[in-house]
Scaffold this motif. Structure first.
Motif, PDB file in Angstrom:
ATOM      1  N   TYR A 319     -60.550 113.363  23.210  1.00 51.71           N
ATOM      2  CA  TYR A 319     -60.653 114.504  22.282  1.00 51.71           C
ATOM      3  C   TYR A 319     -59.372 114.657  21.474  1.00 51.71           C
ATOM      4  CZ  TYR A 319     -64.735 115.901  25.026  1.00 51.71           C
ATOM      5  OH  TYR A 319     -65.943 115.939  25.664  1.00 51.71           O
ATOM      6  N   ARG A 320     -58.213 114.496  22.150  1.00 54.37           N
ATOM      7  CA  ARG A 320     -56.927 114.664  21.452  1.00 54.37           C
ATOM      8  C   ARG A 320     -56.735 113.607  20.373  1.00 54.37           C
ATOM      9  NH1 ARG A 320     -55.052 115.755  26.743  1.00 54.37           N
ATOM     10  NH2 ARG A 320     -54.187 113.635  26.912  1.00 54.37           N
ATOM     11  N   GLY A 322     -58.952 112.853  18.291  1.00 52.16           N
ATOM     12  CA  GLY A 322     -59.779 113.234  17.153  1.00 52.16           C
ATOM     13  C   GLY A 322     -61.261 112.969  17.369  1.00 52.16           C
ATOM     14  N   TYR A 323     -61.613 112.458  18.496  1.00 58.79           N
ATOM     15  CA  TYR A 323     -63.016 112.225  18.796  1.00 58.79           C
ATOM     16  C   TYR A 323     -63.646 113.497  19.330  1.00 58.79           C
ATOM     17  CZ  TYR A 323     -61.838 107.289  18.368  1.00 58.79           C
ATOM     18  OH  TYR A 323     -61.412 106.082  17.901  1.00 58.79           O
ATOM     19  N   SER A 324     -65.020 113.581  19.195  1.00 58.03           N
ATOM     20  CA  SER A 324     -65.752 114.720  19.746  1.00 58.03           C
ATOM     21  C   SER A 324     -67.002 114.201  20.434  1.00 58.03           C
ATOM     22  CB  SER A 324     -66.135 115.707  18.625  1.00 58.03           C
ATOM     23  OG  SER A 324     -67.023 115.074  17.705  1.00 58.03           O
ATOM     24  N   THR A 347     -70.970 120.794  20.171  1.00 57.33           N
ATOM     25  CA  THR A 347     -69.969 119.768  19.870  1.00 57.33           C
ATOM     26  C   THR A 347     -68.694 120.095  20.641  1.00 57.33           C
ATOM     27  OG1 THR A 347     -70.903 119.443  17.670  1.00 57.33           O
ATOM     28  CG2 THR A 347     -68.673 118.603  18.067  1.00 57.33           C
ATOM     29  N   HIS A 348     -68.241 119.144  21.461  1.00 55.35           N
ATOM     30  CA  HIS A 348     -67.043 119.337  22.306  1.00 55.35           C
ATOM     31  C   HIS A 348     -65.845 118.733  21.601  1.00 55.35           C
ATOM     32  CE1 HIS A 348     -69.575 120.380  25.854  1.00 55.35           C
ATOM     33  NE2 HIS A 348     -70.445 119.556  25.250  1.00 55.35           N
ATOM     34  N   LEU A 349     -64.822 119.604  21.395  1.00 53.57           N
ATOM     35  CA  LEU A 349     -63.587 119.190  20.761  1.00 53.57           C
ATOM     36  C   LEU A 349     -62.434 119.347  21.747  1.00 53.57           C
ATOM     37  CD1 LEU A 349     -64.221 120.989  17.352  1.00 53.57           C
ATOM     38  CD2 LEU A 349     -64.533 118.550  17.834  1.00 53.57           C
ATOM     39  N   ASN A 350     -61.223 118.979  21.289  1.00 58.69           N
ATOM     40  CA  ASN A 350     -60.061 119.035  22.164  1.00 58.69           C
ATOM     41  C   ASN A 350     -59.758 120.451  22.621  1.00 58.69           C
ATOM     42  OD1 ASN A 350     -57.583 118.179  23.415  1.00 58.69           O
ATOM     43  ND2 ASN A 350     -56.490 119.045  21.661  1.00 58.69           N
ATOM     44  N   THR A 353     -65.453 124.291  21.915  1.00 58.34           N
ATOM     45  CA  THR A 353     -66.783 123.775  21.531  1.00 58.34           C
ATOM     46  C   THR A 353     -67.260 124.486  20.296  1.00 58.34           C
ATOM     47  OG1 THR A 353     -67.894 125.373  22.980  1.00 58.34           O
ATOM     48  CG2 THR A 353     -67.402 123.170  23.917  1.00 58.34           C
TER      49      THR A 353
END
Length: 359
Positions: A319-320, A322-324, A347-350, A353
């Motif tokens: 996630y860090r 830049g991926y989700s 959508t799960h981010l760093n 959500t």
């Protein structure tokens, strides 16, 4: 017809024999021997090839002569006079009106007996070799730690006391005494009886000790006896001997698993074995402890590597970067074909959500 009184006939016989001044060197086997009042009484026999008795004579060695002949014979042969022994003796024949015919021993040749004993010994060794039992005891391996020992000895023998004292001085051993006669004509049967008693409970012991204290090296021919040596050679437990003599190695010493000179040496043998095993166990413990510490370090290093690998592949790290990650009802969305109008997507981010709806 001229008549004689019994005493007159006896006097005639006595006169005839007394005229004969010659002595005779006689080869014979001792059928029995006994001592009383310092005198030695022997039954001398000769056997035919068939084994039947060919001749028999009662002989006496009076105390004044026996006192000189006995130490001389024992010093030269290493044994005392006993039944079954072949001897060469010088005798004189006498006759007494009341006591009858007598054969008095006035000399003895120990070299003849030594030669016969040596011949019997070699025959015993050859027979044991031919039967394939001479080295059977050598195939045994003592347990790592010997604790239970069967002991064959005369109960009152000083050698037995020395053995026990030396054995228990440092370590704990469980010993059981099987008393036996350790010299003379009855020794063979007595020792074999003790061995049979041990064999009846062989699972109770790990080794057998046959010991005899020091002193004169007389009456030791029993340890060259075929029956005794054969019995020990095929015994189901290791047999260790300490017969307490240094003149010769007996046949029993030859067939034994281990032969030592004295009862004390036998005890020291077991103590040394225990000491050796104790040192070995301590060394194994030390090696195990070092090995254990090394294994712990290796495992810890592997865990650290695994932890680093897990950390490198963790979702948080992804996630860090830049991926989700998109999911519907906690199921990962892998293709647009999985989506339909109106689906609620997470959508799960760093840092959290995001909720969205497909249009």
């Amino acid at each position: 017809m001229k008549q004689y009184t019994l005493s007159e006939v006896c006097a005639i016989v006595e006169d005839i024999i007394s005229m004969e001044t010659e002595t005779y060197w006689v080869r014979a086997e001792i059928a029995s021997v006994s001592e009383r009042g310092g005198h030695c009484y022997l039954d001398l026999v000769e056997k035919a090839e068939t084994g039947l008795l060919a001749a028999k004579l009662r002989a006496t060695c009076w105390a004044n002569v026996y006192a000189m002949l006995r130490p001389y014979f024992e010093q030269e042969t290493g044994t005392s006079l006993q039944a079954g022994m072949q001897i060469l003796v010088e005798i004189e024949i006498n006759f007494h009106a009341v006591y009858g015919l007598s054969a008095n021993i006035i000399n003895i040749d120990p070299k003849y007996t030594v030669g016969d004993l040596a011949r019997q010994r070699q025959e015993t060794i050859a027979r044991l070799q031919k039967e394939g039992v001479l080295d059977m005891q050598k195939g045994f391996v003592l347990p790592t730690i010997v604790r239970r020992i069967a002991v064959i000895s005369a109960e009152s023998a000083a050698g037995y006391g020395d053995f026990c004292h030396q054995l228990q001085a440092r370590y704990r051993f469980d010993t059981t005494l099987f008393p036996a006669i350790m010299q003379g004509e009855h020794a063979v049967k007595s020792i074999i009886a003790a061995l049979d008693a041990i064999a009846a409970q062989e699972e109770e012991f790990e080794a057998v000790v046959i010991i005899r204290g020091g002193g004169a090296t007389t009456d030791l021919s029993c340890f060259d006896d075929y029956n005794l040596c054969n019995h020990c050679a095929q015994f189901p437990l290791p047999v260790i001997t300490g017969i307490g003599h240094t003149r010769d190695v007996s046949v029993l010493d030859m067939v034994a698993f281990q032969a030592l000179k004295t009862p004390t040496a036998v005890a020291q043998f077991f103590v040394d074995e225990r000491e050796h095993q104790s040192i070995r166990i301590q060394e194994l413990r030390r090696r195990l402890r070092q090995t254990a510490e090394r294994q712990i370090l290796i495992r810890r290093h592997k865990l650290e590597i695994l932890a680093q690998a897990i950390k490198m592949h963790s979702p948080e790290r992804i996630y860090r970067m830049g991926y989700s990650l998109a999911t519907i009802d906690s199921k990962v969305i892998r293709s647009t074909a999985d989506l339909h109008t109106g689906d609620r997507i997470t959508t799960h981010l760093n840092d959290g959500t995001v909720q969205s709806i497909v249009q």
